[in-house]
Design an enzyme around this catalytic site. Sequence first.
Site, PDB file in Angstrom:
ATOM      1  N   GLY A   1      62.734 -94.037   8.503  1.00  0.00           N
ATOM      2  CA  GLY A   1      62.909 -94.381   6.912  1.00  0.00           C
ATOM      3  C   GLY A   1      62.067 -93.190   6.010  1.00  0.00           C
ATOM      4  CB  ALA A   2      62.053 -89.492   6.797  1.00  0.00           C
TER       5      ALA A   2
ATOM      6  CG  ASP B   1      69.811-100.317  12.385  1.00  0.00           C
ATOM      7  OD1 ASP B   1      68.720-100.605  12.384  1.00  0.00           O
ATOM      8  OD2 ASP B   1      70.739-101.611  12.369  1.00  0.00           O
TER       9      ASP B   1
ATOM     10  CG  ASN C   1      57.875 -94.944   6.627  1.00  0.00           C
ATOM     11  OD1 ASN C   1      56.803 -95.270   5.998  1.00  0.00           O
ATOM     12  ND2 ASN C   1      58.678 -94.533   6.287  1.00  0.00           N
TER      13      ASN C   1
ATOM     14  CE1 TYR D   1      57.269-105.281   4.732  1.00  0.00           C
ATOM     15  CE2 TYR D   1      55.296-106.246   4.190  1.00  0.00           C
ATOM     16  CZ  TYR D   1      56.061-105.186   4.191  1.00  0.00           C
ATOM     17  OH  TYR D   1      55.454-103.941   3.698  1.00  0.00           O
TER      18      TYR D   1
ATOM     19  CB  ALA E   1      57.476-108.085  10.905  1.00  0.00           C
ATOM     20  CE  LYS E   2      55.394-103.374   7.369  1.00  0.00           C
ATOM     21  NZ  LYS E   2      55.694-102.210   7.968  1.00  0.00           N
TER      22      LYS E   2
HETATM   23  P1  NAD Z   1      61.142 -97.415   0.589  1.00  0.00           P
HETATM   24  O1  NAD Z   1      62.229 -98.764   0.413  1.00  0.00           O
HETATM   25  O2  NAD Z   1      60.727 -96.917  -0.172  1.00  0.00           O
HETATM   26  O3  NAD Z   1      61.515 -96.799   2.109  1.00  0.00           O
HETATM   27  C1  NAD Z   1      62.046 -97.563   3.275  1.00  0.00           C
HETATM   28  C2  NAD Z   1      62.913 -96.619   4.063  1.00  0.00           C
HETATM   29  O4  NAD Z   1      63.444 -97.042   5.293  1.00  0.00           O
HETATM   30  C3  NAD Z   1      64.296 -96.633   3.289  1.00  0.00           C
HETATM   31  O5  NAD Z   1      64.839 -95.255   2.964  1.00  0.00           O
HETATM   32  C4  NAD Z   1      65.505 -97.421   3.844  1.00  0.00           C
HETATM   33  O6  NAD Z   1      66.904 -96.964   3.960  1.00  0.00           O
HETATM   34  C5  NAD Z   1      64.688 -97.219   5.409  1.00  0.00           C
HETATM   35  N1  NAD Z   1      65.205 -97.995   6.314  1.00  0.00           N
HETATM   36  C6  NAD Z   1      65.350 -99.550   5.919  1.00  0.00           C
HETATM   37  N2  NAD Z   1      65.963-100.121   7.157  1.00  0.00           N
HETATM   38  C7  NAD Z   1      66.146 -99.237   8.194  1.00  0.00           C
HETATM   39  C8  NAD Z   1      66.500 -98.932   9.360  1.00  0.00           C
HETATM   40  N3  NAD Z   1      67.142-100.278   9.818  1.00  0.00           N
HETATM   41  N4  NAD Z   1      66.652 -97.966  10.207  1.00  0.00           N
HETATM   42  C9  NAD Z   1      66.354 -96.645   9.485  1.00  0.00           C
HETATM   43  N5  NAD Z   1      65.639 -96.726   8.156  1.00  0.00           N
HETATM   44  C10 NAD Z   1      65.716 -97.752   7.572  1.00  0.00           C
HETATM   45  O7  NAD Z   1      59.644 -98.364   1.532  1.00  0.00           O
HETATM   46  P2  NAD Z   1      58.178 -97.741   1.417  1.00  0.00           P
HETATM   47  O8  NAD Z   1      57.277 -98.482   0.363  1.00  0.00           O
HETATM   48  O9  NAD Z   1      58.080 -96.296   1.718  1.00  0.00           O
HETATM   49  O10 NAD Z   1      57.929 -98.355   2.816  1.00  0.00           O
HETATM   50  C11 NAD Z   1      57.733 -97.553   4.049  1.00  0.00           C
HETATM   51  C12 NAD Z   1      57.016 -98.571   5.107  1.00  0.00           C
HETATM   52  O11 NAD Z   1      55.652 -98.822   4.756  1.00  0.00           O
HETATM   53  C13 NAD Z   1      57.400 -99.544   5.486  1.00  0.00           C
HETATM   54  O12 NAD Z   1      57.484-100.003   6.684  1.00  0.00           O
HETATM   55  C14 NAD Z   1      57.031-100.607   4.538  1.00  0.00           C
HETATM   56  O13 NAD Z   1      56.780-101.861   5.253  1.00  0.00           O
HETATM   57  C15 NAD Z   1      55.398-100.091   4.522  1.00  0.00           C
HETATM   58  N6  NAD Z   1      54.565-100.571   3.394  1.00  0.00           N
HETATM   59  C16 NAD Z   1      54.848-100.310   2.258  1.00  0.00           C
HETATM   60  C17 NAD Z   1      54.082-100.888   1.177  1.00  0.00           C
HETATM   61  C18 NAD Z   1      54.543-100.853  -0.178  1.00  0.00           C
HETATM   62  O14 NAD Z   1      54.025-101.574  -1.160  1.00  0.00           O
HETATM   63  N7  NAD Z   1      55.426-100.055  -0.532  1.00  0.00           N
HETATM   64  C19 NAD Z   1      52.894-101.477   1.585  1.00  0.00           C
HETATM   65  C20 NAD Z   1      52.402-101.462   2.895  1.00  0.00           C
HETATM   66  C21 NAD Z   1      53.401-101.134   3.829  1.00  0.00           C
END
Ligand code: NAD
Length: 277
Positions: A12-13, A62, A89, A185, A188-189
């Site tokens: 998810g980079a 994916d 991530n 969510y 899962a977390k």
């Molecule tokens: P984001 O939506 O900005 O980025 C997530 C990325 O993951 C996207 O580029 C997306 O295309 C990619 N992705 C989604 N499904 C995928 C798959 N099946 N295979 C490969 N890539 C996939 O989100 P973020 O806020 O950067 O979140 C990153 C991580 O941090 C996530 O696991 C999220 O649950 C966790 N997180 C986020 C927050 C928040 O408030 N933003 C808080 C706690 C935890």
Amino acid sequence: MKLNNRVALVTGAGSGIGRAIAVELAQEGAKIGVNDINEKAIDETLRILQDLGASGIALKADIGNVSEVKGMFKKLKETYGTIDILVNNAGIAMPPSWVVYKERSNNAALKAMGEVMETGKMQESMKITSSFEDEWWLITLNVHLNGTFYCTREALKIMEEKRKGKIINLSSVTALHGEPIVPAYSAAKAGIIGFTKAVAQEVIGSGIIVNALAPGYIDTPLLDGMDDRVKQMIIARTPAGRLGNAKEIASLVAYLATDDANYIVGQVISPNGGMVI
Ligand code: NAD
């Protein structure tokens, strides 16, 4: 530079926290496998890495699909020969394309907030879980929990052989306190935390170190599906009085990836602005 010549895979980079992690690890000298499901997003991250003079390769896959994950590790190994750091991530919360879910969740949160302000308590169930659709549940668990498992399994095959490695899993504050508008969510977390603690003990004998982060609410596109009034409610619940930013999470991941953090094993670290203490 503390990660010179190490090879990192960040899932998810292509956005938010994952992109910031790729940048932080690259600035410490790591070569980066840039995974995402979105090809354009990968290209943009690779462009940023190139501007930094860092080495990165595109790994479109994916993470919820076993054969795509296996293919991704094959390409990473062919290109860089190994993996030293895996950051699990990639994730989804309330994608804007899930229009019904987004509306139902936001409306339920706003209704509950109105009731609390008017009468001092919620007057009835928020009715999220009783009307939750199988698809939302299965996709959410698949991306976060299965994806973390599939990538960890492939990484361990290499790390166990070389008797060294770091795995950092992205959980969430929702796993610690439960967030009523996102039951799948939150589940899962929480699963990721259990997985982290089990695997951390399992693999430490081979010099592999596994930890998790449980961030609070971070200002990234992940929150795009959330109504602004719900966001304000979350900020009001956060003693720091603001959302976090991606760099604040990424710098902690980079620290955990270095040898300076080798005594941190199986922990859940929660940068959350004081929301959960
Ligand atoms: P984001 O939506 O900005 O980025 C997530 C990325 O993951 C996207 O580029 C997306 O295309 C990619 N992705 C989604 N499904 C995928 C798959 N099946 N295979 C490969 N890539 C996939 O989100 P973020 O806020 O950067 O979140 C990153 C991580 O941090 C996530 O696991 C999220 O649950 C966790 N997180 C986020 C927050 C928040 O408030 N933003 C808080 C706690 C935890």
